[in-house]
Design a protein around this motif. Structure first.
Motif, mmCIF file in Angstrom:
data_model
loop_
_atom_site.group_PDB
_atom_site.id
_atom_site.type_symbol
_atom_site.label_atom_id
_atom_site.label_comp_id
_atom_site.label_asym_id
_atom_site.label_seq_id
_atom_site.Cartn_x
_atom_site.Cartn_y
_atom_site.Cartn_z
ATOM 1 N N GLU A 144 0.821 -1.215 0.000
ATOM 2 C CA GLU A 144 0.000 0.000 0.000
ATOM 3 C C GLU A 144 0.852 1.261 0.000
ATOM 4 N N GLY A 145 2.071 1.196 -0.517
ATOM 5 C CA GLY A 145 2.915 2.365 -0.583
ATOM 6 C C GLY A 145 3.871 2.466 0.586
ATOM 7 N N ARG A 146 4.679 3.499 0.555
ATOM 8 C CA ARG A 146 5.700 3.681 1.588
ATOM 9 C C ARG A 146 5.065 4.024 2.940
ATOM 10 N N ILE A 147 5.818 3.755 3.988
ATOM 11 C CA ILE A 147 5.374 4.021 5.355
ATOM 12 C C ILE A 147 6.461 4.813 6.069
ATOM 13 N N ALA A 148 6.064 5.810 6.827
ATOM 14 C CA ALA A 148 6.987 6.607 7.636
ATOM 15 C C ALA A 148 6.607 6.480 9.100
ATOM 16 N N GLY A 149 7.595 6.626 9.950
ATOM 17 C CA GLY A 149 7.333 6.754 11.375
ATOM 18 C C GLY A 149 7.026 8.199 11.706
ATOM 19 N N ALA A 150 6.250 8.408 12.755
ATOM 20 C CA ALA A 150 5.890 9.761 13.167
ATOM 21 C C ALA A 150 5.688 9.792 14.668
ATOM 22 N N ALA A 151 5.970 10.944 15.260
ATOM 23 C CA ALA A 151 5.714 11.136 16.684
ATOM 24 C C ALA A 151 5.179 12.543 16.904
ATOM 25 N N ASP A 152 4.242 12.644 17.826
ATOM 26 C CA ASP A 152 3.667 13.929 18.235
ATOM 27 C C ASP A 152 3.903 14.053 19.742
ATOM 28 N N ILE A 153 4.831 14.945 20.124
ATOM 29 C CA ILE A 153 5.253 15.071 21.515
ATOM 30 C C ILE A 153 4.398 16.125 22.206
ATOM 31 N N GLY A 154 3.693 15.715 23.241
ATOM 32 C CA GLY A 154 2.897 16.642 24.029
ATOM 33 C C GLY A 154 3.417 16.739 25.445
ATOM 34 N N GLY A 155 2.954 17.737 26.173
ATOM 35 C CA GLY A 155 3.386 17.906 27.540
ATOM 36 C C GLY A 155 2.924 16.787 28.443
ATOM 37 N N THR A 156 1.782 16.170 28.120
ATOM 38 C CA THR A 156 1.243 15.078 28.927
ATOM 39 C C THR A 156 1.501 13.723 28.282
ATOM 40 N N ASN A 157 1.153 13.587 27.004
ATOM 41 C CA ASN A 157 1.309 12.314 26.298
ATOM 42 C C ASN A 157 2.071 12.495 24.998
ATOM 43 N N THR A 158 2.704 11.432 24.572
ATOM 44 C CA THR A 158 3.365 11.367 23.275
ATOM 45 C C THR A 158 2.749 10.229 22.478
ATOM 46 N N ARG A 159 2.510 10.483 21.205
ATOM 47 C CA ARG A 159 1.973 9.446 20.324
ATOM 48 C C ARG A 159 3.000 9.120 19.255
ATOM 49 N N ALA A 195 9.332 2.973 21.275
ATOM 50 C CA ALA A 195 7.958 2.755 20.817
ATOM 51 C C ALA A 195 7.918 2.522 19.310
ATOM 52 N N LEU A 196 8.720 3.286 18.568
ATOM 53 C CA LEU A 196 8.741 3.125 17.110
ATOM 54 C C LEU A 196 9.226 1.738 16.727
ATOM 55 N N MET A 197 10.298 1.285 17.349
ATOM 56 C CA MET A 197 10.817 -0.044 17.026
ATOM 57 C C MET A 197 9.812 -1.127 17.407
ATOM 58 N N ASP A 198 9.062 -0.890 18.477
ATOM 59 C CA ASP A 198 8.070 -1.867 18.929
ATOM 60 C C ASP A 198 6.938 -2.021 17.925
ATOM 61 N N ILE A 199 6.439 -0.900 17.394
ATOM 62 C CA ILE A 199 5.286 -0.993 16.498
ATOM 63 C C ILE A 199 5.694 -1.251 15.048
ATOM 64 N N ALA A 200 6.951 -0.913 14.704
ATOM 65 C CA ALA A 200 7.387 -1.097 13.310
ATOM 66 C C ALA A 200 7.830 -2.521 13.035
ATOM 67 N N GLY A 201 8.459 -3.153 14.040
ATOM 68 C CA GLY A 201 8.964 -4.505 13.794
ATOM 69 C C GLY A 201 9.940 -4.501 12.629
ATOM 70 N N ASP A 202 9.654 -5.340 11.626
ATOM 71 C CA ASP A 202 10.557 -5.422 10.467
ATOM 72 C C ASP A 202 10.052 -4.606 9.275
ATOM 73 N N ILE A 203 9.078 -3.716 9.508
ATOM 74 C CA ILE A 203 8.580 -2.867 8.423
ATOM 75 C C ILE A 203 9.635 -1.819 8.091
ATOM 76 N N PRO A 204 10.099 -1.743 6.852
ATOM 77 C CA PRO A 204 11.057 -0.691 6.492
ATOM 78 C C PRO A 204 10.369 0.668 6.451
ATOM 79 N N LEU A 205 11.016 1.678 7.008
ATOM 80 C CA LEU A 205 10.436 3.011 7.102
ATOM 81 C C LEU A 205 11.191 4.004 6.225
ATOM 82 N N ALA A 206 10.441 4.922 5.624
ATOM 83 C CA ALA A 206 11.039 5.941 4.762
ATOM 84 C C ALA A 206 11.749 7.024 5.553
ATOM 85 N N GLY A 207 11.442 7.152 6.835
ATOM 86 C CA GLY A 207 12.028 8.173 7.679
ATOM 87 C C GLY A 207 11.165 8.364 8.901
ATOM 88 N N LEU A 208 11.549 9.335 9.720
ATOM 89 C CA LEU A 208 10.837 9.617 10.962
ATOM 90 C C LEU A 208 10.548 11.107 11.052
#
Length: 306
Positions: A5-20, A54-67
């Motif tokens: 389904e196309g390329r996949i990138a990792g992403a993070a949204d850092i908040g003062g309380t939670n990070t996704r 967290a990224l390594m945990d959810i990505a496993g062996d999925i190759p990522l285009a970047g973060l």
């Protein structure tokens, strides 16, 4: 192709309380997501290390285009750090260097609202518009601007701090930045209780509501406090007016818990919005609060837009 389904990138949204942390496809669809409390009790370096784990945990062996990383400012893009963030108890938080080392991926770092407007333009409610302003009214008030396919970043990645537009000289409420009269100090989730208290004092009314949800719910039904709703509408109208004359947008995208849960605030604000320039379409974000996370990934796929 990855996962068919196309390329996949990792992403993070850092908040003062939670990070996704998430995996995002090139079309903006979220593949996986993990949320955890932002680590603020140890060292500043714990934040990027938690993201990497967290990224390594959810990505496993999925190759990522970047973060891609989105975070509330102030940022120092050149140094790749958070610089005295008001909602995180560290003077400096290194982001780019430790994440590159931990993940061996290219890392793109943005302000969360600049990331959000990119998410809206690429995969949300702003597709097809040329000049877009994204406004979030949540705990704070922030903005992001994209014009002609390019996000406006400014010198250090902090352009579009619309929450610090001046909107009032009557109450002179102190903003989180320490100055007075700013939009965020009145109409954000953090600011509304202070504004309500001052308004009640000025109008000789008991301040019987204390939280933003209470204040917005009961001021809409209790006739004694209808005037507060009107005062809030005037402040929001001035903020929107400033956005329109500053950027002349084709579209304004509205997001954040305060405005999304109280959509009538927009209609009330528009009554007080200047018509010096034509009013553009004002659209609520369709991305369910994920615009910064999606936009962080879009920066990986469309680096020339930032």
């Amino acid at each position: 192709m990855q996962h068919g389904e196309g390329r996949i990138a990792g992403a993070a949204d850092i908040g003062g309380t939670n990070t996704r942390v998430g995996l995002i496809r090139e079309d903006g669809k979220i593949v996986r997501i993990e949320k955890f409390p932002t680590p603020v009790s140890g060292n500043a370096e714990d934040i990027p290390l938690a993201i990497a784990r967290a990224l390594m945990d959810i990505a496993g062996d999925i190759p990522l285009a970047g973060l891609g990383i989105a975070a509330a400012g102030p940022l120092n893009i050149r140094e790749g750090i958070l610089d005295h963030p008001p909602n995180i108890p560290f003077d400096f938080v290194p982001i780019v260097a430790p994440l590159k080392e931990a993940t061996n991926l290219p890392v793109i770092f943005q302000n969360d609202c600049r990331a959000a407007v990119l998410g809206e333009v690429c995969a949300g409610g702003a597709r097809g518009y040329e000049t877009v302003v994204y406004i979030t009214i949540s705990t704070g008030i922030g903005g992001g601007i994209c014009t002609n396919g390019k996000v406006i970043t400014g010198r250090g990645g902090n352009a579009g701090e619309i929450g610090h537009f001046p909107v009032d000289t009557t109450y002179n409420l102190t903003c989180t930045c320490g100055l007075s009269g700013h939009w965020e100090g009145y109409a954000s989730g953090r600011g509304i209780p202070f504004f309500f208290r001052e308004w009640c004092t000025a109008h000789d009314l008991p301040c019987i509501y204390s939280t933003t949800p209470e204040i917005l719910r009961f001021s809409a039904t209790d006739p004694r406090y209808a005037g507060f709703r009107d005062a809030l509408a005037q402040v929001n109208g001035r903020g929107l007016s400033s956005v329109i004359v500053a950027y002349d947008p084709d579209c304004i995208i509205l997001d954040g818990t305060v405005i999304q849960r109280n959509p009538d605030l927009l209609d009330q604000a528009l009554v007080y919005t200047d018509r010096y320039l034509d009013l553009p379409p004002c659209i609520f974000s369709p991305l369910n609060g994920d615009a910064p996370l999606i936009g962080a990934a879009m920066a990986v796929f469309h680096p020339k837009m930032i």
